[in-house]
Write a protein that holds these residues in place. Structure first.
Motif, PDB file in Angstrom:
ATOM      1  N   THR A  38       0.905  -1.299  -0.148  1.00  0.00           N
ATOM      2  CA  THR A  38       0.097   0.003  -0.053  1.00  0.00           C
ATOM      3  C   THR A  38       0.841   1.273  -0.143  1.00  0.00           C
ATOM      4  N   TYR A  95       0.851   4.290  -2.825  1.00  0.00           N
ATOM      5  CA  TYR A  95       0.419   5.463  -2.307  1.00  0.00           C
ATOM      6  C   TYR A  95       1.253   6.427  -3.090  1.00  0.00           C
ATOM      7  N   LEU A 109       0.646   9.233  -5.619  1.00  0.00           N
ATOM      8  CA  LEU A 109       0.999  10.578  -5.268  1.00  0.00           C
ATOM      9  C   LEU A 109       1.957  11.419  -6.318  1.00  0.00           C
ATOM     10  N   LEU A 140       0.928  14.710  -8.440  1.00  0.00           N
ATOM     11  CA  LEU A 140       1.788  15.764  -8.006  1.00  0.00           C
ATOM     12  C   LEU A 140       2.400  16.110  -9.633  1.00  0.00           C
ATOM     13  N   LEU A 180      -0.373  23.579 -13.218  1.00  0.00           N
ATOM     14  CA  LEU A 180      -0.045  24.875 -12.451  1.00  0.00           C
ATOM     15  C   LEU A 180       0.794  25.502 -13.350  1.00  0.00           C
ATOM     16  N   ARG A 234      -1.256  27.601 -15.719  1.00  0.00           N
ATOM     17  CA  ARG A 234      -1.636  28.815 -15.144  1.00  0.00           C
ATOM     18  C   ARG A 234      -0.857  29.933 -14.967  1.00  0.00           C
ATOM     19  N   LEU A 235       0.557  29.601 -14.738  1.00  0.00           N
ATOM     20  CA  LEU A 235       1.413  30.727 -14.336  1.00  0.00           C
ATOM     21  C   LEU A 235       2.062  31.175 -15.836  1.00  0.00           C
ATOM     22  N   LEU A 236       2.366  30.271 -16.736  1.00  0.00           N
ATOM     23  CA  LEU A 236       2.973  30.698 -18.094  1.00  0.00           C
ATOM     24  C   LEU A 236       1.879  30.399 -19.019  1.00  0.00           C
ATOM     25  N   PRO A 237       0.868  31.165 -18.985  1.00  0.00           N
ATOM     26  CA  PRO A 237      -0.301  30.927 -20.014  1.00  0.00           C
ATOM     27  C   PRO A 237      -0.039  31.063 -21.497  1.00  0.00           C
ATOM     28  N   VAL A 271      -4.894   3.539   4.949  1.00  0.00           N
ATOM     29  CA  VAL A 271      -3.657   3.892   4.241  1.00  0.00           C
ATOM     30  C   VAL A 271      -2.935   4.948   5.130  1.00  0.00           C
ATOM     31  N   HIS A 298      -0.130  39.776 -12.108  1.00  0.00           N
ATOM     32  CA  HIS A 298      -0.320  38.288 -12.591  1.00  0.00           C
ATOM     33  C   HIS A 298      -1.193  37.526 -11.455  1.00  0.00           C
ATOM     34  N   ALA A 334      -2.491  34.520 -10.942  1.00  0.00           N
ATOM     35  CA  ALA A 334      -2.415  33.299 -10.925  1.00  0.00           C
ATOM     36  C   ALA A 334      -1.270  32.938 -10.204  1.00  0.00           C
ATOM     37  N   LEU A 335       0.034  33.824 -10.371  1.00  0.00           N
ATOM     38  CA  LEU A 335       1.183  33.786  -9.571  1.00  0.00           C
ATOM     39  C   LEU A 335       1.131  34.289  -8.133  1.00  0.00           C
TER      40      LEU A 335
END
Lengths: 697, 67
Positions: free
Chosen positions: A523, A527, A531, A535, A542, A545-548, B11, B45, B47-48
């Motif tokens: 397990t 896990y 993860l 991630l 992300l 979002r930050l560098l569209p 878990v 920005h 989002a930043l």
């Protein structure tokens, strides 16, 4: 008594009738639902069969990481057959290139952890760049080259980075596993579905060309007020032609014969653009003529257009066009010859006949494509090689930069935290950031849907791994447990709501489950792997979002500005393009216009296509008629964004041509050139603000 | 030792993943508040900024639990 009985029975009868109607309604609703659920469920079964076949072969061959065979089978399976088969071929090429790339990278940096990791990020960035520059499934192959390298690297890297020197062996193993998955999915899909993309494309081509021809016929017969009413229809048709690109690719994917002659289908799409450009030029001219003269000249052109073409039924009813495309093409070609040979008393009439001939030549190319799709006359030779015209470099460079930053950021995070599953996070960050890069403005939403799908897949994989699999001992039992998840997941993937999320759910289930000959039920390991995958996908989301990416509005504006820059370069003779080069460049720009682009922007791009074509023709003619000086002054004004001066110069050029015509020397040729001059004048008048825009990119 | 593994439905998960989820919920609330008062409109920005706030919240949670 009797009356009373009837009075008592009526409410009951009404109740029974309404109950019967309700039952019938439910039955028809259920029947419709069952009918609608059939194809998605069938696709779910195909997905399940592909994955199980791939896993069976990989287990039988005792490959060390058989789950990649099942994963690639799940990823290759697409609801559209053409998409799947062609994706499979491109996946094989992309996998091979990615494997070769990572082996070379390992050879270049055998002792340098930093060099290897930076090299991996640069490779991912290069693949994101190429994936954005190329289109459709060629783009997918480039993306694959990027994340195949990341997959092999994640196996190769140690706990804190650095290659372990087994790159070649790992590359051979992963490529073998992935290819098993591709072949298994290809066999299952090709054996159970014969596809309908060529038929769908033929119907679309016939429908669009029929609508263009019939609307053009109507434009020639209607009054001036009706001409402006057709403008939105014409611009919407440009959008529909642009949308053909992906259907063409699906059709090519289903047939090797179509793949060999793919240029014919691209030419058919170009033919539709030419037809629309010709139609626009005719409408602009008719709108600028006095009513009686417009009527007279339109009638003269109308007589040369075959009745079968201009009275074609609107979209959806063009079955006769599909039935005999060769005959229709012959009719078009004959009409073009008639129009070119017809005498034209005025430059205006010459313009109308030439632009009508242009429209019919475009339709002839469409019929050529239709003949390839449905009639297959054995005459097509793929002589021309398609050249890559990049509509705009900026989106590709932004995507490459984002991929580089994201992969480096996850690598740094992994090294700093010494996270044992960090390499897997790098792999899935690379997969998401590369594969969604070409999706432009919807990339963030797609990456988020993908992450949610991966999260759901992790939950499902945990249930299957720890509740289902421990109870089965045979491969048949294992397959049934897999089917309990994969069949509904595949069915959900084939319906229109959130397809990206369900594709991630189906595609990531197998790597999360990681079935092996000796399955372990750890397990903590599960896990950690789950993860890392979530991630990694989250880091990619992300980054979007930050560098569209560029917004559709910015993309459209850039494409228009770049086109104007090219047109001005063409005018100043800074670049010598042949007509084919110019046309293909413009078709590429039109195809790259986002769906959200303004209708006016599509019309402006179409006008630029026409003006550029006429400039190339006039430039070719001017030295022969001794009109270099006059043409140069016109083009200089055009290059400076001064359409008023350019129009004045064109008037002078027209007068010089008229004086040449009076001497009866090359009369028809001179009329033709005057028609071209007039066509440029009309386009400049119609889109003056665009051609006068001072901005240059 | 304050950072102990958390039992989620049998878990044992790493504490950082629970803290990351908690920080995300806090950030969502802060973003809603900022959006309601139009504060994000003043930022170059958004989002930043939201990402930076998330990192600050996560770091704060880690420091609070460690302290």
């Amino acid at each position: 008594m009797r009356k009373g009985m009837i009075e008592l029975s009526l409410p009951h009868l009404r109740g029974l009738a309404s109950s019967w109607h309700a039952v019938s309604g439910w039955r028809s609703t259920l029947a419709n639902a069952a009918w609608a659920a059939g194809p998605p469920l069938l696709f779910g079964l195909r997905l399940w069969a592909s994955v199980c076949l791939a896993l069976y072969i990989a287990f039988w061959l005792q490959l060390d990481n058989a789950s990649w065979a099942g994963t690639s089978a799940a990823l290759v399976c697409q609801p559209l057959l053409g998409a799947s088969l062609r994706k499979g071929w491109f996946r094989m090429i992309g996998t091979l290139v990615g494997a070769a790339g990572i082996v070379m990278l390992t050879a270049c940096f055998p002792q340098s952890r930093v060099g290897f990791l930076v090299g991996l990020a640069l490779w991912g960035a290069a693949c994101a760049l190429v994936a954005t520059l190329l289109r459709n499934f060629a783009s997918y192959a480039a993306a694959l080259a990027g994340y195949t390298a990341a997959i092999i690297a994640s196996d190769e890297l140690g706990a804190v980075g650095g290659a372990n020197g087994e790159a070649f062996t790992l590359a051979i193993t992963r490529v073998s596993e992935i290819w098993i998955g591709i072949v298994c999915a290809g066999i299952v899909l090709a054996g159970t579905d014969f596809g309908a993309a060529p038929r769908r494309l033929a119907a679309l081509l016939a429908g669009l060309s029929a609508e263009i021809a019939s609307r053009f016929g109507a434009a020639l017969t209607l009054a001036e007020s009706a001409l402006s009413d057709m403008q939105p229809v014409r611009r919407e048709l440009v959008r529909q032609v642009i949308a053909l690109d992906s259907v063409i690719d699906q059709a090519i994917g289903e047939s090797s014969r179509l793949h060999y002659h793919s240029q014919v289908l691209q030419t058919a799409m170009g033919g539709l653009f030419e037809a629309l450009a010709g139609w626009s030029a005719v409408v602009w001219r008719l709108a600028r003529l006095p009513d009686d003269k417009a009527r007279q000249e339109a009638d003269a052109v109308l007589n040369s257009v075959p009745l079968e073409l201009r009275s074609a039924p609107p979209q959806g009813g063009a079955t006769s066009w599909v039935a005999d495309p060769v005959g229709m093409r012959r009719m078009c070609d004959a009409a073009v010859l008639r129009l070119i040979a017809s005498p034209a008393g005025t430059p205006s009439l010459r313009l109308l006949t030439d632009q009508t001939a242009r429209l019919l030549t475009g339709l002839s190319d469409v019929f050529d494509g239709l003949a390839l799709l449905v009639a297959d006359p054995a005459r097509h030779q793929n002589l021309h090689r398609a050249r890559l015209h990049v509509p705009d470099w900026l989106p590709a460079l932004v995507n490459a930069g984002r991929a580089l930053v994201t992969i480096v950021a996850v690598e740094v995070f992994w090294i700093i935290t010494a996270w044992p599953n960090g390499a897997l996070a790098i792999t899935f960050a690379a997969i998401s950031v590369i594969i969604f890069a070409p999706k432009a403005d919807v990339a963030y939403a797609a990456a988020m849907s993908f992450m949610v799908g991966v999260g759901l897949a992790a939950v499902c994989a945990a249930i299957v791994a720890f509740a289902g699999l421990p109870n089965v001992e045979t491969f048949a039992g294992f397959s049934i447990v897999m089917g309990l998840f994969l069949v509904p997941a595949g069915a959900l993937m084939a319906q229109p709501w959130q397809p990206t999320m369900f594709a991630a759910l189906a595609g990531n289930f197998v790597p999360l489950l990681a079935p092996a000959n000796q399955t372990s039920y750890d397990t903590v390991q599960f896990y950690n792997a789950a993860l890392a995958i979530v991630l990694g996908c989250g880091a990619a989301a992300l980054s979007f979002r930050l560098l569209p990416p560029l917004s559709p509005a910015e993309q459209s504006e850039r494409l228009l500005a770049l086109t104007l820059r090219d047109l001005r370069r063409l005018a100043t003779a800074a670049i010598h393009w042949r007509r084919d080069d110019w046309d293909n460049r413009m078709y590429g720009r039109l195809a790259a216009l986002p769906d959200q682009a303004e209708p006016l922007q599509r019309a402006q791009l179409l006008a630029a296509l026409s003006v550029g074509t006429e400039i190339i023709r006039l430039r070719h003619m001017a030295p022969q008629l001794g009109l270099d000086c006059e043409l140069d002054s016109v083009l200089k004004a055009l290059a400076q964004g001064n359409s008023v001066a350019a129009t004045a110069g064109l008037t002078v050029l027209d007068q010089r041509l008229a004086s040449l015509g009076r001497g009866n020397l090359h009369t028809s040729r001179v009329q033709q050139e005057r028609g071209r001059v007039l066509a440029i004048c009309d386009a400049l008048a119609q889109h003056r603000s665009y051609f006068d825009a001072g901005a240059s990119v | 030792m304050k950072f102990v593994e958390v039992n989620v439905l049998g878990v044992y998960v790493a504490p950082i993943s629970v803290m990351m989820v908690a920080a995300w919920f806090v950030t969502v609330v802060l973003r809603r508040i900022a959006g309601r008062f139009g504060l994000l409109g003043y930022v170059w920005h958004p989002a930043l900024l939201v990402f930076a706030v998330y990192i600050i919240v996560l770091s704060s949670i880690v420091l609070v639990i460690a302290g």
